[in-house]
Design an enzyme around this catalytic site. Structure first.
Site, PDB file in Angstrom:
ATOM      1  CE  LYS A   1     -16.226   3.197  24.074  1.00  0.00           C
ATOM      2  NZ  LYS A   1     -16.210   3.742  22.686  1.00  0.00           N
TER       3      LYS A   1
ATOM      4  CB  VAL B   1     -24.447   7.080  20.865  1.00  0.00           C
ATOM      5  CG1 VAL B   1     -23.287   7.169  19.900  1.00  0.00           C
ATOM      6  CG2 VAL B   1     -24.520   5.737  21.552  1.00  0.00           C
TER       7      VAL B   1
ATOM      8  CE1 TYR C   1     -18.154   7.693  19.996  1.00  0.00           C
ATOM      9  CE2 TYR C   1     -19.437   9.682  20.361  1.00  0.00           C
ATOM     10  CZ  TYR C   1     -19.160   8.363  20.655  1.00  0.00           C
ATOM     11  OH  TYR C   1     -19.903   7.710  21.594  1.00  0.00           O
TER      12      TYR C   1
END
Lengths: 314, 314, 314, 314
Positions: C75, C268, C250
């Protein structure tokens, strides 16, 4: 298929006896409300049921004459009072639709800027009470009690002071709701004053017989057969029945409509009032509650009653 | 007070004419659904109404024989199919209570871990369709159409391919719902396949007369008078009426129950089906919608109809 | 108190060795991501760490040269690409604030009418990718890969096709998000096309060394020391660091800021990239995740690293 | 690139003068808090700024010695007190992560069963105060004031009684929060008592100079240079800086981190305290607020200050 209009022919006394006998297996499957001591110590095996018909007949069984804490059923009295005194102004401050959330939730109230979804969630009942308060002022507690007395034709109806004191002491969540309403200016009176009145109204003690008589006008287009007087307009009675049908039994409107098929209002004291429009008002009491907070045995009793009498409206 | 059972004596043909005449002032106050071109171009002044009674009589007025897009009313067909094929398994995957949120909301669905609140919110209808699909497989679209044909006794009932194609093209939110359901494993089939079927079922074209006939079993304890056959058990019919009463008309269950007082299911094509249990099924159509998505003129027509016939159940 | 500027004097090679030795007790306390087979089979005891300094020096330890699935770290690449191609237009379609909800939640997205809270929640990353897509069209997957190659100076960087295929097959929730974005018109391309690209970008395989080199410009006011070129403006680099500081790990921004005290982005796959502004970029990899989805051993390693070097910025 | 450690060389007095001069165009673009009269009547054109360095030097400009209502900045004092008295127990009753919702929202609090997201949302500050209260009992208001006096080395620091009385009178929403906390047993004291204390702490009056001195330990690993004493452990100071970085400026953590790049805590009185770890504490005051409730001119002043001094940590 038997038609509701024929149910006069059914022996309702025998029906009530059958109900009392058949619901025995349901005892012990629910839990008596335990959040205040005064409710917790009511024996779980109590059961009473009363029916008042628009034609003046009455039937009852079991502990139907024993007074219990009517709790949220009192929301019907204040709603009736508010509608008959300030009329449609009520609906500028409270909605008419099912909430889809817990009766004491603050989430929806915050999202919807302080307008409660309906008069039967706690927030809505507080707003309704605020409406009554602006008409009847300091006499409000007396006015509500006297209204219950006149409608039930029982002048010994009163508040249970122990229940009231207990409720008030543990009413933190309702205090949160009242203060949130105040911050949105949906209520006009002091949050604490309103909260005390609310805890008081919930502490009304009445029997099944009292309740069946008191709410019979909802089955009779607003007219009290015994008083021979219009308590509400036909439209107001229908409005309340509509609200009970969609929002009267906590989170169980759909399931209750399926099982019982009547507009109803329940309280955590174990009472339920149900209306058969044009026909009768039924009140049942048994303290053990299901997970939604409705009387477990009472719901079963109403389900059986409508099966035996074919009085379901659905 | 006239009793519902007496309404046979009322001249329903004359009532429908009166309704048609009286609802004129309501035209122009709502808005025809505009999210797809095929719906947008339907003339707003269309109006039709049909009544099918359990005793076999039928009445109609206006454009009652003209087919329109039934949209969400189709959720009744799939629910009936699912209940009569897989039975109570449906209720392990979808709830029975009012949602309190918009019919196409994802919020509640996420909070409640993929179990839709009831079969009439879009998520619920997708799950119900998934249940049907697991029984009828590739033939599902045909099965639904044929079910509508048999129940309405009209074998020209069909899908409108233009509406179907338009719906599918703009079904982003429903695609989101289907995928969220899939991520929670509430649906067992491919989200895209299900979505296409769903858009197809919503594109069924039927007339008021078709609908009044098709859903008459819901007023007759599950039995189709014309087919002389039990389409549903009495309990299943009551369950569906209960769901319509509490969740059938988008966000307006409370207001609709007050104004009309009958279990009903509406669609954004402007159709509404209402049930008078033990008596009749009414279908009305007029394309202009109120803010909740229910036919504005249709609701007014139903309100007037129950006033004139005293058929409200509340 | 040692000042960050003095840390050049610290023997970072020795520090990394100490870290590797000290973090051993943390293995076995987290869980390798298991939602797709390709991630699940990565050995949990992998550990690599690399540091690239603005002065050109580089240090590494363990499996620092082994490629792994960078997942959400990608991202950063798309955000950098979007900012450097379409500039501030990005911020008309995505917010800059912490979400306070799960990275894949639809609730906030629905309440906020389709504008994702920040570029690092999945919804935000999809919007950012949509921005890139409108510039680079069909070449987008190649553009992203080549950008990663150039910045990391490693032309063998590529997508892992098995990971990509697995991700896409189970991407129901992201499909729900993409469709919800589409229904709000926050994304301009087809949801399916975007989703495929998104699953692809998450399947980039890179090593710690690749990542430390690639994101070093974020520590150097946007300039790549090796390329001697401004990849971003100083303000853009600061914006990304601010986003990483408040939303990069997160649901653990607060805890991570306390323990590590550096802007960071995790994935992840077990990778974390952390920035010491004006000083260095650190990349760590270890596949076992904590409850929030961040590398458990990786976080511990970063915490230890800043303690030993006094490089925390808080 | 100038390193933070070099900023001692910058003439901070001149920097502050430049800031004062440059921020003039920002006046009139925000709005002074108006929810209580005592805040509303503060002139919008006030501006003060003070810097206290860990090396003992101090700089100031404008109205830096004028006391104003510190409001939510007081949450730092109570958090420091709670952490230094009851330690980690605080974190069993309040979280550490950004909320993503308004500082006075009840929604998240209800969903998360009465555990506030962090100590800077109102619910969290009430819990922190409840922690302090269980240690210091009836003396709590004095303890907080004295703590502020000692840390600021200004024994005229006191509560503004008019502000306190006004706050308490309009604190309906905070009363709702306190009662909701009480219903979840997250607070152990009476909601009303706590609310009064909370309104009192928010009514502390201090100047920029007071604040810069008082919170300098947060920039100095917990040690007060003037008192030559550890007010907090280094870890506690870092924890608070982490919380300020992610949750200190209402809904603007991301934007503020981008523009200013320092951990900070703001109040609706127009004050902001910002920390440059290992270097200095900055306090700024200007009453006009931006939409998030942070001082509009104050934020601009801090942004300019870090640009001129290169003190941003991002």
């Amino acid at each position: 298929v038997t038609n509701p209009s024929d149910s006069g022919a059914v022996d309702l006394g025998a029906v009530l006896e059958t109900v009392r006998s058949e619901i025995r297996p349901y005892f012990g499957k629910g839990r008596v409300a335990s959040y205040i001591p005064a409710l917790k110590r009511v024996p779980g095996d109590k059961f009473g049921m009363a029916v008042a018909l628009t034609d003046g007949r009455e039937f009852r069984v079991g502990d139907a004459a024993e007074a219990f804490s009517i709790q949220s059923i009192s929301k019907l009295f204040t709603l009736m009072l508010a509608m008959s005194t300030i009329g449609n102004e009520v609906w500028r401050r409270v909605g008419k639709e099912p909430s889809g959330t817990a009766f004491n939730s603050l989430v929806q109230l915050e999202y919807e800027k302080g307008i409660p979804r309906n008069p039967f969630v706690n927030a809505g009942a507080l707003v309704v009470l605020d409406c009554v308060l602006q008409r009847t002022g300091e006499r409000t507690a007396d006015v509500i009690r006297d209204y219950a007395r006149v409608l039930s034709r029982n002048f010994s109806v009163d508040y249970d002071e122990a229940v009231f004191a207990s409720e008030l002491k543990t009413a933190h969540r309702n205090a949160a709701i009242a203060n949130l309403l105040r911050s949105h200016r949906t209520i006009h009176h002091d949050a604490e004053q309103l909260l005390a009145l609310y805890c008081r109204q919930c502490a009304l003690e009445m029997s099944c017989l009292d309740l069946a008589r008191a709410f019979l006008p909802l089955a009779h287009a607003g007219v009290s057969p015994s008083l021979q007087e219009a308590i509400l307009t036909p439209r107001q009675a229908k409005r309340i029945n509509a609200l009970m049908m969609t929002s009267g039994v906590y989170d169980s409107a759909g399931s209750f409509a399926f099982r019982v098929g009547l507009p109803a209002k329940s309280g955590v004291g174990g009472g339920i009032v149900a209306i058969v429009p044009k026909h009768c008002c039924i009140a049942v009491w048994s303290p053990e509650l299901d997970r939604s907070g409705n009387s477990l045995v009472g719901t079963a009793a109403l389900e059986l009653f409508v099966q035996l009498t074919n009085l379901s409206i659905l």
